[in-house]
Design an enzyme around this catalytic site. Structure first.
Site, PDB file in Angstrom:
ATOM      1  N   ASP A 153       0.797  -1.239   0.000  1.00 51.44           N
ATOM      2  CA  ASP A 153       0.000   0.000   0.000  1.00 51.44           C
ATOM      3  C   ASP A 153       0.825   1.283   0.000  1.00 51.44           C
ATOM      4  O   ASP A 153       0.291   2.354  -0.188  1.00 51.44           O
ATOM      5  CB  ASP A 153      -0.876   0.059   1.266  1.00 51.44           C
ATOM      6  CG  ASP A 153      -1.950  -1.001   1.246  1.00 51.44           C
ATOM      7  OD1 ASP A 153      -2.146  -1.597   0.181  1.00 51.44           O
ATOM      8  OD2 ASP A 153      -2.585  -1.216   2.292  1.00 51.44           O
ATOM      9  N   ARG A 556      25.867 -24.097 -17.449  1.00 48.67           N
ATOM     10  CA  ARG A 556      25.993 -23.096 -18.508  1.00 48.67           C
ATOM     11  C   ARG A 556      26.206 -21.713 -17.913  1.00 48.67           C
ATOM     12  O   ARG A 556      25.612 -21.378 -16.894  1.00 48.67           O
ATOM     13  CB  ARG A 556      24.714 -23.135 -19.341  1.00 48.67           C
ATOM     14  CG  ARG A 556      24.675 -22.140 -20.452  1.00 48.67           C
ATOM     15  CD  ARG A 556      23.538 -22.439 -21.385  1.00 48.67           C
ATOM     16  NE  ARG A 556      23.825 -23.611 -22.210  1.00 48.67           N
ATOM     17  CZ  ARG A 556      22.954 -24.156 -23.059  1.00 48.67           C
ATOM     18  NH1 ARG A 556      21.749 -23.655 -23.159  1.00 48.67           N
ATOM     19  NH2 ARG A 556      23.278 -25.199 -23.791  1.00 48.67           N
TER      20      ARG A 556
END
Ligand code: ADP
Length: 740
Positions: A153, A556
């Site tokens: 909020d 990788r």
């Protein structure tokens, strides 16, 4: 003695909590402390020791991109009682924890404060009851607390943003943009309800960002009794003026002047009756808490987590508890209780129907945004005051496209028209100005521009020189241009500076001019954020998240190349938000020996179980050690241990619809630029300036300072505020360890 600190997330969850947990754990480990996560918030603290678990470096790997909180959050009734808190104290003593970092809303932080105040009493009770020994009690006479505000909020006093707010705004703008397109196809009205019981931040900024037609927020109920008639009239006039869709945004705590809640179905019924058309309601609900955290939330939470650990480790036992906030783009420590009290004062003012006070307790940028919104949503501008002088103000885009350029253009044009001036839209940047290619804009010519990426006016990188200047001087005279607003990047600034220097030769350049920073590179002087950079950062983060997912089963290493010219902002902030273990910047340079070290760390990391490597490289980091070169080097040295793939993100970084932050800032800056130009015109002065946000404040810089503030060779400012964040990014993602 090794410090042991605990971390918990409590109350409603918010995107970015994970990034904060990761930063807390890793910073604490780096500082030589031990960290324990307390699962399920205060419930885990009260229940028993099983919920208190020691964390290591890898236990927070790969969580940056996850919404929610991996350590769980809960609402806990038991912690509201002294018995519950005594139990919590006992579990902490047994675990040897003497400080706690709490991430939650004002409720959770209030609980934390009470707990800390009661600590000495709770400890004595535990000794009396024989639940802990006197020696144990003696070790823990006090307890340190540091809070982080996790609340979508943005309702916490003293901090400009709270964790989760920016992501929630992303969800809202995505939803409203989607609704706008369907509403426009069917000429429909939509009522969209967003979260915010006592705080209209999400509703207001969402409405401003999406170009909604009306907003209802708790702090500022409609100021007339017959607001229903005004709303209906406004939407009707909008339709008449050519709008195909109408959007009303409503905060869940919206009410009228008398304090009566206004529900989405009330608005629906009203509009259906009066407009005699279909009105649909969308209640966004928990969607706003969900999804992946935005780039901003990841970095905000990371910086807050880092600051929280430094604070707790340097706190003296008698120090008041603090909350980490962000003020003016810098971390700040706020007194916890006073901030909670001020936060609650807004709710009290709203409940007491003292709306002036509620608004006055909000920040000035909130109030400005509300006033700007009220003008932007008018169906038509105010009638022209014949007594006032009307100026002819030209708006143009220059440089590469930056998401948010259209939002800025729309805001400037509408606000200018509303003030009674003639707004000229120049096509295709300075090329268009040279050709005199421009048209008078009207209220509806910018309809729908708030959310559109690219450049509706058209933009080019042409910097006028030589004969161009004669043509521009002629165009300014022919079109009787009184002032010039240039929205763009380096090209825009260079051109404006060039025109300023040529004033002695071209008297028609003696008009006020202002540059509004719009460039994904974020390489403009006098501005910590240029429009478009936040959108580009989010595009990078989205792409890298996907790239990381593609590599789950292999060993990788990715070398991701990002834009930025010689400015490493996107590379560094993108690296921090994705957990890249190495970021290559031109500002720091790249040396062969660095690459050697990196490759060795990668090798040993992959050999000991690492599955993914992620390096982010600024496009101009080094002219010789290119992305291709680095990939070849890593591949060769990685042998059969890991493979390497380049990912050059390219133009996707310049595209996309602007992020909510870029839209809101674009609107704000455009308003200030326009006010500047009009003031200059009224005073018959013709200064030339560039605007920007620095340390949270908007500043105007004299265009004559441009040269002095830049590193011309590398087209970037001499001072770059974000460089100091590099050490934090490096600390949190060590090459060779698990990525993320
Ligand atoms: P938020 O932290 O998001 O505002 P809540 O107000 O629901 O959410 O608070 C979360 C938890 O914090 C509560 O379930 C309770 O365990 C604790 N808490 C809240 N207020 C207090 C209080 N006044 N005293 C003790 N604990 C509290």
């Amino acid at each position: 003695m090794t410090r042991r600190i605990g971390i918990l997330t409590s109350g409603g969850d918010a995107q970015g909590m994970n990034a904060a947990v990761r930063a807390v754990v890793r910073t604490a480990l780096d500082r030589g402390a031990e960290v324990y996560a307390i699962y399920e918030g205060y419930q885990g603290l009260v229940d028993d020791g099983d919920y208190i678990r020691k964390m290591d470096w890898d236990s927070v790997g790969g969580i940056l991109q996850l919404g929610g909180t991996i350590i769980g959050s809960a609402r806990c009734e038991a912690f509201r009682t002294r018995d519950g808190r005594r139990q919590a104290a006992k579990n902490l003593v047994k675990a040897g924890i003497d400080g706690l970092i709490v991430i939650g809303g004002d409720g959770s932080l209030t609980g934390a404060n009470i707990f800390r105040q009661e600590w000495p009493g709770l400890i004595s009770e535990l000794v009396e009851r024989g639940e802990i020994s006197a020696e144990e009690a003696a070790k823990y006479p006090n307890f340190s607390i540091v809070g982080l505000v996790g609340s979508i909020d943005n309702d916490f006093s003293g901090t400009d943003m709270t964790i989760g707010t920016d992501s929630a705004l992303h969800r809202i703008t995505e939803a409203v943009d989607a609704i706008t397109s369907t509403a426009a196809s069917h000429q429909r009205t939509f009522v969209v309800k967003v979260m915010g019981r006592n705080c209209g931040y999400l509703a207001l900024m969402g409405a401003l960002a999406c170009g909604a037609d009306w907003v209802l927020i708790p702090e500022a109920p409609p100021d007339v009794e017959n607001w229903q008639d005004v709303l209906v009239e406004r939407l009707r006039a909008g339709r008449k003026a050519g709008r195909r869709d109408s959007i009303v945004i409503l905060a869940e705590g919206a009410r009228d002047r008398n304090g009566n809640y206004i529900g989405s179905s009330d608005v629906q019924r009203l509009l259906e009756e009066k407009l005699e058309e279909e009105v649909r309601v969308t209640v966004l609900g928990h969607v706003q808490r969900g999804g992946r955290p935005s780039a901003f939330d990841r970095n905000l939470s990371t910086l807050m987590g880092y600051e929280a650990v430094n604070t707790i480790l340097s706190a003296k036992p008698e120090d008041e508890p603090v909350v980490i906030g962000i003020r003016n783009n810098r971390m700040t420590r706020l007194p916890l209780m006073e901030s909670v009290r001020k936060t609650q004062a807004v709710a009290e003012a709203i409940n007491a129907k003292d709306y002036e006070r509620a608004m006055s307790l909000r920040s000035s940028s909130f109030r400005d945004a509300f006033n700007t919104f009220k003008t932007m949503v008018r169906a038509l501008p105010h009638p022209i005051d014949p007594a006032k002088k009307r100026f002819r103000i030209a708006v143009l885009n220059a440089g590469a496209p930056a998401p948010g350029m259209n939002t800025a253009g729309r805001a400037a044009i509408r606000l200018g028209l509303d003030m009674g001036h003639i707004m000229l839209g120049v096509r295709n940047g300075f090329e268009g100005l040279i050709d005199g290619d421009m048209e008078e804009m009207n209220w509806m010519s910018v309809s729908g521009w708030a959310s559109r990426g690219g450049s509706m006016l058209g933009t080019t990188r042409h910097v006028p020189k030589g004969r161009d200047l004669y043509a521009i001087a002629r165009a300014i005279e022919d079109h009787r241009i009184d002032a010039l607003l240039i929205i763009g990047g380096w090209t825009a600034y260079e051109a404006a500076y060039g025109m300023l220097k040529e004033r002695p030769n071209f008297p028609s350049f003696n008009i006020p001019m202002i540059c509004l920073p719009a460039s994904i590179n974020n390489n403009l002087p006098g501005s910590e954020f240029s429009i478009g950079a936040d959108t580009a950062l989010n595009s990078i983060v989205d792409a890298v998240d996907k790239i990381k997912q593609s590599a789950v089963a292999t060993r990788r290493c990715f070398v991701v190349e990002v834009m930025g010219h010689y400015c490493g902002y996107l590379a560094l902030m993108g690296g921090m938000a994705t957990g890249a273990e190495r970021v290559y910047l031109h500002e720091e340079g790249v040396k062969l020996r660095d690459l050697q070290v990196d490759v060795e760390k990668l090798l040993s990391g992959f050999q000991s179980g690492k599955r993914l490597g992620l390096m982010i490289r600024n496009e101009y980091a080094n002219p010789v050690y290119t992305t291709e070169f680095m990939c070849a080097l890593f591949e060769e040295e990685g042998r059969d241990v890991f493979d390497v793939r380049p990912a050059i993100l390219g133009h996707l970084q310049q595209g996309g619809d602007p992020s909510p932050f870029d839209r809101v800032q674009a609107t704000r800056l455009a308003r200030m630029c326009l006010e500047y130009l009009i003031e200059q015109c009224n005073k018959k002065e013709y200064n030339s300036a560039f605007i920007g946000m620095e340390k949270g404040q908007i500043h105007f810089h004299d265009m004559r300072d441009f040269d002095r503030m830049i590193d011309a060779e590398h087209q970037r400012p001499k001072e770059q505020w974000w460089l100091e964040l590099k050490s934090i990014a490096t600390l949190l993602a060590k090459p060779g360890s698990q990525t993320g």
